[in-house]
Design a protein around this motif. Sequence first.
Motif, PDB file in Angstrom:
ATOM      1  N   GLY A  57       5.651  -1.374  -8.475  1.00 34.21           N
ATOM      2  CA  GLY A  57       4.765  -0.795  -7.412  1.00 34.21           C
ATOM      3  C   GLY A  57       3.524  -0.069  -8.196  1.00 34.21           C
ATOM      4  N   ALA A  58       2.545   0.293  -7.390  1.00 37.97           N
ATOM      5  CA  ALA A  58       1.513   0.968  -7.899  1.00 37.97           C
ATOM      6  C   ALA A  58       1.777   2.416  -8.187  1.00 37.97           C
ATOM      7  CB  ALA A  58       0.385   1.032  -6.810  1.00 37.97           C
ATOM      8  N   LYS A  59       2.630   2.988  -7.578  1.00 38.15           N
ATOM      9  CA  LYS A  59       3.064   4.330  -7.708  1.00 38.15           C
ATOM     10  C   LYS A  59       3.705   4.506  -9.195  1.00 38.15           C
ATOM     11  CE  LYS A  59       5.301   7.473  -4.624  1.00 38.15           C
ATOM     12  NZ  LYS A  59       6.338   7.989  -3.852  1.00 38.15           N
ATOM     13  N   TRP A  75      -4.152  11.577  -2.340  1.00 40.34           N
ATOM     14  CA  TRP A  75      -2.424  11.198  -2.059  1.00 40.34           C
ATOM     15  C   TRP A  75      -1.745  12.142  -3.098  1.00 40.34           C
ATOM     16  CZ3 TRP A  75       0.615   7.361  -5.777  1.00 40.34           C
ATOM     17  CH2 TRP A  75       1.633   6.927  -5.016  1.00 40.34           C
ATOM     18  N   TYR A 123      -0.380  11.904  -6.772  1.00 48.64           N
ATOM     19  CA  TYR A 123      -1.092  12.204  -8.004  1.00 48.64           C
ATOM     20  C   TYR A 123      -0.857  13.626  -8.667  1.00 48.64           C
ATOM     21  CZ  TYR A 123      -4.245   8.438  -6.224  1.00 48.64           C
ATOM     22  OH  TYR A 123      -4.678   7.138  -5.642  1.00 48.64           O
ATOM     23  N   ASN A 157      -9.715   7.015  -6.127  1.00 45.51           N
ATOM     24  CA  ASN A 157      -8.838   6.299  -5.094  1.00 45.51           C
ATOM     25  C   ASN A 157      -9.800   5.933  -4.000  1.00 45.51           C
ATOM     26  OD1 ASN A 157      -6.835   7.146  -2.576  1.00 45.51           O
ATOM     27  ND2 ASN A 157      -7.002   5.023  -3.531  1.00 45.51           N
ATOM     28  N   ASN A 180      -7.015   7.173   0.438  1.00 44.80           N
ATOM     29  CA  ASN A 180      -5.978   7.908   1.191  1.00 44.80           C
ATOM     30  C   ASN A 180      -5.779   9.506   0.890  1.00 44.80           C
ATOM     31  OD1 ASN A 180      -3.700   8.782   2.176  1.00 44.80           O
ATOM     32  ND2 ASN A 180      -2.141   7.736   0.958  1.00 44.80           N
ATOM     33  N   ASP A 232      -7.419   3.912  -8.612  1.00 47.29           N
ATOM     34  CA  ASP A 232      -6.129   3.395  -7.807  1.00 47.29           C
ATOM     35  C   ASP A 232      -6.890   2.451  -6.593  1.00 47.29           C
ATOM     36  OD1 ASP A 232      -4.159   3.012  -5.912  1.00 47.29           O
ATOM     37  OD2 ASP A 232      -3.480   5.046  -5.872  1.00 47.29           O
ATOM     38  N   ILE A 279      -5.282   0.362  -4.618  1.00 47.52           N
ATOM     39  CA  ILE A 279      -4.133  -0.138  -3.682  1.00 47.52           C
ATOM     40  C   ILE A 279      -4.733  -0.586  -2.530  1.00 47.52           C
ATOM     41  CG2 ILE A 279      -3.431   2.063  -2.884  1.00 47.52           C
ATOM     42  CD1 ILE A 279      -0.941  -0.595  -3.898  1.00 47.52           C
ATOM     43  N   TYR A 280      -5.692   0.114  -1.779  1.00 45.84           N
ATOM     44  CA  TYR A 280      -6.365  -0.305  -0.692  1.00 45.84           C
ATOM     45  C   TYR A 280      -7.802  -1.159  -0.547  1.00 45.84           C
ATOM     46  CZ  TYR A 280      -3.086   3.273   1.072  1.00 45.84           C
ATOM     47  OH  TYR A 280      -2.115   4.025   1.468  1.00 45.84           O
ATOM     48  N   SER A 297       1.806  -3.855  -1.839  1.00 47.04           N
ATOM     49  CA  SER A 297       2.490  -3.111  -0.812  1.00 47.04           C
ATOM     50  C   SER A 297       1.586  -3.320   0.519  1.00 47.04           C
ATOM     51  CB  SER A 297       2.638  -1.829  -1.261  1.00 47.04           C
ATOM     52  OG  SER A 297       3.847  -1.598  -1.789  1.00 47.04           O
ATOM     53  N   LYS A 298       0.434  -2.934   0.072  1.00 49.58           N
ATOM     54  CA  LYS A 298      -0.498  -2.765   1.625  1.00 49.58           C
ATOM     55  C   LYS A 298      -1.178  -4.184   1.708  1.00 49.58           C
ATOM     56  CE  LYS A 298       0.161   1.506   0.374  1.00 49.58           C
ATOM     57  NZ  LYS A 298       1.013   2.547   1.219  1.00 49.58           N
ATOM     58  N   ARG A 316       8.343  -3.573  -3.951  1.00 49.82           N
ATOM     59  CA  ARG A 316       7.953  -2.530  -5.108  1.00 49.82           C
ATOM     60  C   ARG A 316       7.367  -3.658  -6.248  1.00 49.82           C
ATOM     61  NH1 ARG A 316       6.495   0.202  -3.276  1.00 49.82           N
ATOM     62  NH2 ARG A 316       6.371   1.618  -4.925  1.00 49.82           N
ATOM     63  N   LEU A 317       6.454  -4.021  -5.955  1.00 52.44           N
ATOM     64  CA  LEU A 317       5.659  -4.795  -7.020  1.00 52.44           C
ATOM     65  C   LEU A 317       3.990  -4.210  -7.139  1.00 52.44           C
ATOM     66  CD1 LEU A 317       6.428  -6.969  -8.900  1.00 52.44           C
ATOM     67  CD2 LEU A 317       5.247  -8.544  -7.463  1.00 52.44           C
ATOM     68  N   TYR A 360      -6.096   5.182   7.358  1.00 49.91           N
ATOM     69  CA  TYR A 360      -6.164   6.659   7.893  1.00 49.91           C
ATOM     70  C   TYR A 360      -7.152   7.162   8.446  1.00 49.91           C
ATOM     71  CZ  TYR A 360      -2.511   5.670   4.183  1.00 49.91           C
ATOM     72  OH  TYR A 360      -1.426   4.931   3.408  1.00 49.91           O
TER      73      TYR A 360
HETATM   74  C1  LIG Z   1      -3.239   6.001  -3.013  1.00 49.34           C
HETATM   75  C2  LIG Z   1      -2.050   5.009  -3.127  1.00 49.34           C
HETATM   76  N1  LIG Z   1      -1.503   4.952  -4.309  1.00 49.34           N
HETATM   77  C3  LIG Z   1      -0.185   4.378  -4.505  1.00 49.34           C
HETATM   78  C4  LIG Z   1       0.626   4.168  -3.485  1.00 49.34           C
HETATM   79  C5  LIG Z   1       1.679   3.316  -3.776  1.00 49.34           C
HETATM   80  O1  LIG Z   1       1.891   2.036  -3.912  1.00 49.34           O
HETATM   81  P1  LIG Z   1       3.353   1.123  -3.905  1.00 49.34           P
HETATM   82  O2  LIG Z   1       4.063   0.950  -2.777  1.00 49.34           O
HETATM   83  O3  LIG Z   1       2.769  -0.020  -4.704  1.00 49.34           O
HETATM   84  O4  LIG Z   1       3.961   2.037  -5.088  1.00 49.34           O
HETATM   85  C6  LIG Z   1       0.179   4.350  -2.309  1.00 49.34           C
HETATM   86  C7  LIG Z   1       1.262   4.233  -1.182  1.00 49.34           C
HETATM   87  O5  LIG Z   1       1.087   4.963  -0.015  1.00 49.34           O
HETATM   88  C8  LIG Z   1      -1.210   5.218  -1.957  1.00 49.34           C
HETATM   89  O6  LIG Z   1      -1.311   5.683  -0.603  1.00 49.34           O
END
Ligand SMILES: Cc1ncc(COP(=O)(O)O)c(C=O)c1O
Length: 400
Positions: free
Chosen positions: A114-116, A140, A143, A184, A188, A216, A218-219, A248-249, A257-258, A334
């Motif tokens: 996962g990115a988290k 987010w 962080y 980011n 988000n 980040d 992710i989006y 994820s997105k 979880r990747l 969002y």
């Molecule tokens: C800005 C941001 N980074 C990372 C994530 C987490 O992504 P992941 O599901 O890949 O852990 C999210 C999830 O909402 C997010 O909004």
Amino acid sequence: MFKNHTYTNRYSMMNAYRPPKRLANIGESATLKAAEKARELRAKGVDVISLDVGEPDFPTPKPIIEAAYRALNDGLTKYSQSQGLIELRDAISDNLRRLYGIEYLPDEIIITPGAKMGVFYALTAILDEGDEVIIPTPAWPSYFDITKFAGGKPVEVMTGENFELFPERIDSSVTEKTKALLLNYPNNPTGVLYDRRDLEKIAEIVERRNLLVISDEIYCRLVYDGEFIPFSKISGMKNRTIIVNGFSKAYSMTGWRLGYICGPKNIVKEILKVQQQTATHPTTFIQKAAVTALKECEKYVEEMVKEFKFRRDIVYKGLREMGFKVQKANGALYFFPNAEDVYSEPEKFSEHLLEKIAVNTTPGAGFGKGYEKHFRISYATSREKIEEAILRMKKFLRLH
Ligand SMILES: Cc1ncc(COP(=O)(O)O)c(C=O)c1O
């Protein structure tokens, strides 16, 4: 004698656990907490509409699921390389070249759970105790806590009225302890996308102040207007940037979880130690399925983006009709309106929406100091639900 023994055990057990100092300042996830509240009400039979989490409501594309089945049947159930399957790192490398013209070799990439976790690994690998990380806000919520968890100090720097980056504010927040800037975009919770000029201004500061950037992304596939430019594409920034991204997105794979990290080889080498000593690597057969996501699922991503764009427009129109002065979000999932525009108790707006009309949004407070009057509204749910939620909100605002 027996009685005494029991008493001693119970007594000592009561004292055996005390949360360590490392966790004292770490909060629960604000976004997950908001979602949990809705889940509880739903379990009691309330018809809650969730505009809280950023979880696409689409099923994971079929080819990815079938690839996971195949991988399981083929015996990909064992340990594999800690850095991640080479086939997946190759596919990521190709994808980044094809989509954005950036070059990352497979040994500059680590596959993460996962990115988290990617954010956690990156911060753990770069921060010394007390180092500062500049986080433009709203941001987010994780962080802030992950930075603290990694021994650092989050430094919040507010963005402008339309959530544009404020280079001067960022510059003046740099101290001798500042190690990194966390970017980011699409953002988000605001949906804002930065253009080349914004990024070049930031790059100048990063260079002059000798900082690293955690970007980040992710989006990055969820862009509706404008163009996503990876920060590492800005001249001189590749050696200073750690990209965090994931599946994820873009591929609706939240539960799988990747994610992955790309960065300079010397940093990737250190980050890899963190993965080796914690997760070892993400699940092997899931990595294999992700190769299919990158190679065969472009049309699913495009369809999803088209639908999200449509929903974004519905929410934007609805919010403007209610009197919010929001700008149109360019990406992500969002809007982050200021409830002060329409409601007399803006700090309680989100809470009241849930209590009175069963519409769950996320309160703004978790996204940074100064954003208590805002709330985040996600359009990751169906058009029908979004439309119903907007009707409920309009009616609520007419009465209050
Ligand atoms: C800005 C941001 N980074 C990372 C994530 C987490 O992504 P992941 O599901 O890949 O852990 C999210 C999830 O909402 C997010 O909004």
